[in-house]
Design a protein around this motif. Structure first.
Motif, short mmCIF file in Angstrom:
data_model
loop_
_atom_site.label_atom_id
_atom_site.label_comp_id
_atom_site.label_asym_id
_atom_site.label_seq_id
_atom_site.Cartn_x
_atom_site.Cartn_y
_atom_site.Cartn_z
N MET A 78 6.97 -61.15 22.49
CA MET A 78 7.56 -59.85 22.27
C MET A 78 7.37 -59.39 20.83
SD MET A 78 8.91 -57.66 24.12
CE MET A 78 10.31 -57.00 24.90
N SER A 79 7.28 -60.30 19.92
CA SER A 79 7.11 -59.96 18.52
C SER A 79 5.79 -59.22 18.26
CB SER A 79 7.18 -61.22 17.66
OG SER A 79 6.97 -60.90 16.32
N GLN A 80 4.73 -59.68 18.92
CA GLN A 80 3.44 -59.00 18.75
C GLN A 80 3.50 -57.57 19.25
OE1 GLN A 80 0.75 -61.64 20.84
NE2 GLN A 80 -0.24 -62.18 18.88
N PHE A 81 4.18 -57.37 20.35
CA PHE A 81 4.32 -56.02 20.89
C PHE A 81 5.09 -55.13 19.92
CE2 PHE A 81 6.68 -52.82 23.35
CZ PHE A 81 5.61 -52.15 23.94
N ASP A 82 6.18 -55.63 19.36
CA ASP A 82 6.97 -54.86 18.38
C ASP A 82 6.15 -54.54 17.15
OD1 ASP A 82 9.16 -54.91 20.07
OD2 ASP A 82 10.09 -56.64 19.08
N ASP A 83 5.39 -55.52 16.66
CA ASP A 83 4.54 -55.29 15.49
C ASP A 83 3.48 -54.24 15.78
OD1 ASP A 83 5.97 -57.20 14.12
OD2 ASP A 83 4.45 -58.78 14.36
N ARG A 84 2.91 -54.33 16.96
CA ARG A 84 1.89 -53.36 17.35
C ARG A 84 2.48 -51.95 17.44
NH1 ARG A 84 -1.77 -54.40 22.59
NH2 ARG A 84 -3.62 -53.37 21.81
N GLN A 85 3.67 -51.84 18.03
CA GLN A 85 4.33 -50.54 18.15
C GLN A 85 4.66 -49.97 16.78
OE1 GLN A 85 7.89 -50.55 20.52
NE2 GLN A 85 8.09 -48.33 20.44
N LYS A 86 5.15 -50.79 15.89
CA LYS A 86 5.47 -50.33 14.53
C LYS A 86 4.22 -49.87 13.80
CE LYS A 86 9.62 -53.09 13.88
NZ LYS A 86 10.25 -54.22 13.20
N GLN A 139 1.49 -48.64 15.22
CA GLN A 139 1.08 -47.36 15.79
C GLN A 139 1.97 -46.22 15.30
OE1 GLN A 139 1.14 -48.31 19.97
NE2 GLN A 139 -1.03 -48.87 19.99
N GLU A 140 3.26 -46.47 15.18
CA GLU A 140 4.18 -45.44 14.67
C GLU A 140 3.86 -45.10 13.22
OE1 GLU A 140 8.04 -47.11 15.36
OE2 GLU A 140 7.98 -46.65 17.50
N ALA A 141 3.54 -46.12 12.42
CA ALA A 141 3.19 -45.88 11.02
C ALA A 141 1.89 -45.08 10.92
CB ALA A 141 3.05 -47.21 10.28
N LYS A 142 0.92 -45.40 11.76
CA LYS A 142 -0.34 -44.65 11.74
C LYS A 142 -0.13 -43.20 12.15
CE LYS A 142 -5.09 -44.56 13.48
NZ LYS A 142 -5.27 -43.26 12.93
N PHE A 143 0.69 -42.99 13.17
CA PHE A 143 0.99 -41.64 13.61
C PHE A 143 1.64 -40.84 12.48
CE2 PHE A 143 3.87 -38.46 15.39
CZ PHE A 143 2.99 -37.73 16.16
N ALA A 144 2.61 -41.44 11.80
CA ALA A 144 3.29 -40.76 10.70
C ALA A 144 2.31 -40.47 9.56
CB ALA A 144 4.46 -41.61 10.19
N PHE A 145 1.45 -41.41 9.25
CA PHE A 145 0.45 -41.22 8.20
C PHE A 145 -0.50 -40.09 8.54
CE2 PHE A 145 -3.80 -42.17 6.52
CZ PHE A 145 -3.53 -42.15 5.15
N ASP A 146 -1.00 -40.09 9.79
CA ASP A 146 -1.93 -39.04 10.23
C ASP A 146 -1.27 -37.66 10.22
OD1 ASP A 146 -3.89 -40.96 10.57
OD2 ASP A 146 -3.69 -41.05 12.75
N ALA A 147 -0.01 -37.59 10.63
CA ALA A 147 0.70 -36.31 10.65
C ALA A 147 0.91 -35.80 9.22
CB ALA A 147 2.05 -36.46 11.35
N GLU A 148 1.23 -36.68 8.31
CA GLU A 148 1.41 -36.27 6.91
C GLU A 148 0.10 -35.80 6.30
OE1 GLU A 148 2.93 -38.04 2.61
OE2 GLU A 148 3.03 -39.30 4.38
#
Length: 107
Positions: free
Chosen positions: A1-9, A11-20
């Motif tokens: 489950m940890s890998q999934f959480d890390d992967r999700q985080k 992806q969220e960071a990349k989305f925020a970076f791309d939006a900015e």
């Protein structure tokens, strides 16, 4: 489950970076467009910078590029500058590439 959480985080960071990055590039494009239009309007120095800031602020009026296009084309028309909306749109399209390069080079 940890890998999934890390992967999700990640992806969220990349989305925020791309939006900015997209937001910064659009604001930069609008500033460059404002400076271009200010030159056509005969504005220089602080007046040109103030006009460019007005163009950037116009983007917050409604969603999309229409508000910026309307402001610049309307201001040019009001001052009798012979530049149509299609020309302003073409300039916007050209400046988006320059703005993206500038934002990317700033990191």
């Amino acid at each position: 489950m940890s890998q999934f959480d890390d992967r999700q985080k990640g992806q969220e960071a990349k989305f925020a970076f791309d939006a900015e990055k997209k937001f910064k590039a659009e604001a930069r494009r609008n500033k460059l467009l404002g400076i271009w239009a200010a030159e056509l309007l005969g504005l220089t120095g602080d007046e040109a910078n103030a006009y460019a800031a007005e163009v950037v602020a116009a983007d917050f009026t409604s969603a999309g590029d229409g508000d910026v296009l309307d402001k610049v084309a309307g201001d040019l028309k009001a001052k009798g500058v012979a530049v149509d909306e299609a020309t302003v749109r073409q300039k916007m399209d050209a400046l988006v590439h320059i703005a993206n390069e500038q934002v990317a080079s700033e990191g």
